[in-house]
Design an enzyme around this catalytic site. Structure first.
Site: not given
Length: 445
Positions: A331-333, A432
């Site tokens: 997720e993200c990072g 994502s």
């Protein structure tokens, strides 16, 4: 519910909510109360400071992303283990998105649903009698929300305080705190908000100073007395709204580069019988043996990109995990680290895992912010195809290259406007930019 609670709100960001909330939490915990703190909305930085101040896990309650019954359930679980629940709003008290009634993401939604009276923090710098007009507007704006009292923040002098108090008197609204301008303690900040709690130098000393501030300038007894019993009940089976555990034994990256995962998500996995095994990529640790799923949370990998690029045991361990066909999700990072490379703010390019065809850069910053509603396009650790998940996105990374990987989900914003396909999937690896908060109980999977 056994605990009483209140919500700290304000007319806008920058009014001093976080400082007043942390001061209140630290002072009440020092007095021996079991205090549980809640952050209204998707912010993940403040709950870590709340946890440091109270010694209890942080918690997010989000009226847009969470089904109302899940919000009730999480609040009930928090209240069952506390004497007092203190919620901190986000932005202004009534600020949210154009959702349905009670589903805007505003702190006022949480206050209304749980019956929390509001302690209103007013930054009165640059005004005096006008502060009473602001307070009057809050008193009558929404009949669901009761303003229990105000804290006058950033007072310039004794005369300034006297003028504001005299203007407030006809309202019948108690002044429960008066904080001088020079008494504020500013915590260090970074581009996504406060520096993480674990990175804040002398955090114990800072929290002790905030507790002293509260003892000196807040009426702690009156604030405690203003709290009311929380409404809502626990769900017999909250699993329909919580994210499903991605496996029975979950390897979870956890250090300064991978610091963000919602507390209620981890609690939900454990409640479902999953075991969570943390490991540190920055310490060059590989995922623990015997795990059947791997989760790379968000955080600040761009600040540690050089160390991650050189962490050979971590990199090879994750690649071997993915090659075995076991699910890997970022997720993200974490999503960025699954990609081919990250370019840091100074323009240096660092090779990453290369499990997804994604390259990101912080040398060309672009803010991406907002709630996200996702419809999953394929099986993933977030759920089955067609399942709908709500979450939040907040980052400054620019996508330099997104290759041929299939998308993970179709996204829309908080108002239902389509944003198109997003995320990536390749074999058992998915990722994502949005942080998943809860799923829609009515959706498949």
């Amino acid at each position: 519910m056994s605990a009483r609670g209140l919500l700290v709100g304000a007319p806008r960001s920058g009014s001093g909510k976080t400082t007043i909330t942390l001061a209140l939490l630290a002072a009440l915990a020092r007095r021996g109360l079991r205090v549980r703190a809640v952050k209204s909305g998707p912010d993940y930085i403040d709950p870590a400071f709340h946890a440091a101040a109270t010694g209890q896990p942080g918690l997010n309650l989000d009226s847009w992303a969470m089904p109302p019954a899940l919000l009730d359930h999480l609040a009930a679980a928090a209240a069952a283990q506390a004497d007092l629940v203190v919620a901190e709003g986000a932005m202004g008290l009534f600020d949210g998105v154009a959702g349905g009634a009670g589903r805007t993401g505003a702190g006022a939604d949480v206050a209304a649903r749980l019956g929390l009276p509001v302690l209103l923090v007013l930054d009165v710098s640059g005004q005096s009698q006008t502060a009473a007009a602001v307070a009057r507007g809050f008193i009558g704006h929404d009949p669901r929300v009761r303003i229990a009292g105000v804290v006058l923040n950033k007072l310039g002098s004794d005369r300034h305080e006297r003028m504001v108090r005299e203007a407030m008197a006809p309202l019948g609204l108690p002044v429960l705190g008066a904080v001088p301008r020079d008494a504020g303690i500013v915590l260090p900040e970074r581009h996504l908000g406060l520096v993480q709690a674990g990175e804040t130098a002398d955090l114990d000393r800072r929290l002790s100073a905030l507790a002293d501030l509260a003892e000196a300038h807040l009426d702690l007894d009156a604030i405690h007395a203003a709290a009311q019993p929380l409404l809502g009940t626990a769900l017999a089976d909250p699993a329909a709204a919580l994210l499903p555990p991605p496996g029975e034994r979950i390897a979870l990256a956890r250090d300064a580069a991978f610091s963000f995962v919602y507390a209620h998500v981890l609690a939900g996995w454990r409640a479902a019988g999953a075991q969570i095994l943390p490991f540190s990529p920055l310490a060059d640790e590989a995922p623990p043996q015997g795990c059947d799923a791997l989760w790379l949370p968000g955080g600040y990998p761009e600040l540690h990109a050089g160390r991650l690029a050189a962490a050979s045991r971590f990199l090879e361990g994750v690649r071997a995990f993915a090659a075995s066909g076991r699910p890997v999700h970022g997720e993200c990072g974490g999503y960025m680290v699954l990609g081919t490379a990250i370019t840091d703010a100074e323009g240096a390019r660092h090779a990453m895992l290369g499990l997804l065809d994604l390259e990101t850069s912080f040398a060309r910053r672009k803010m991406n912010l907002g709630y996200r509603a996702a419809r999953l396009l394929a099986p993933s650790p977030l759920g089955a195809p067609g399942a709908r998940v709500r979450g939040h996105e907040f980052h400054y990374a620019t996508v330099m290259e997104r290759g041929a990987d299939a998308p993970l989900a179709e996204l829309s914003d908080a108002e239902g406007r389509p944003l198109g396909p997003a995320g990536s999937r390749r074999g058992s690896v998915t990722g994502s930019f949005f942080h998943a908060i809860a799923r829609d109980p009515l959706s498949p999977g």
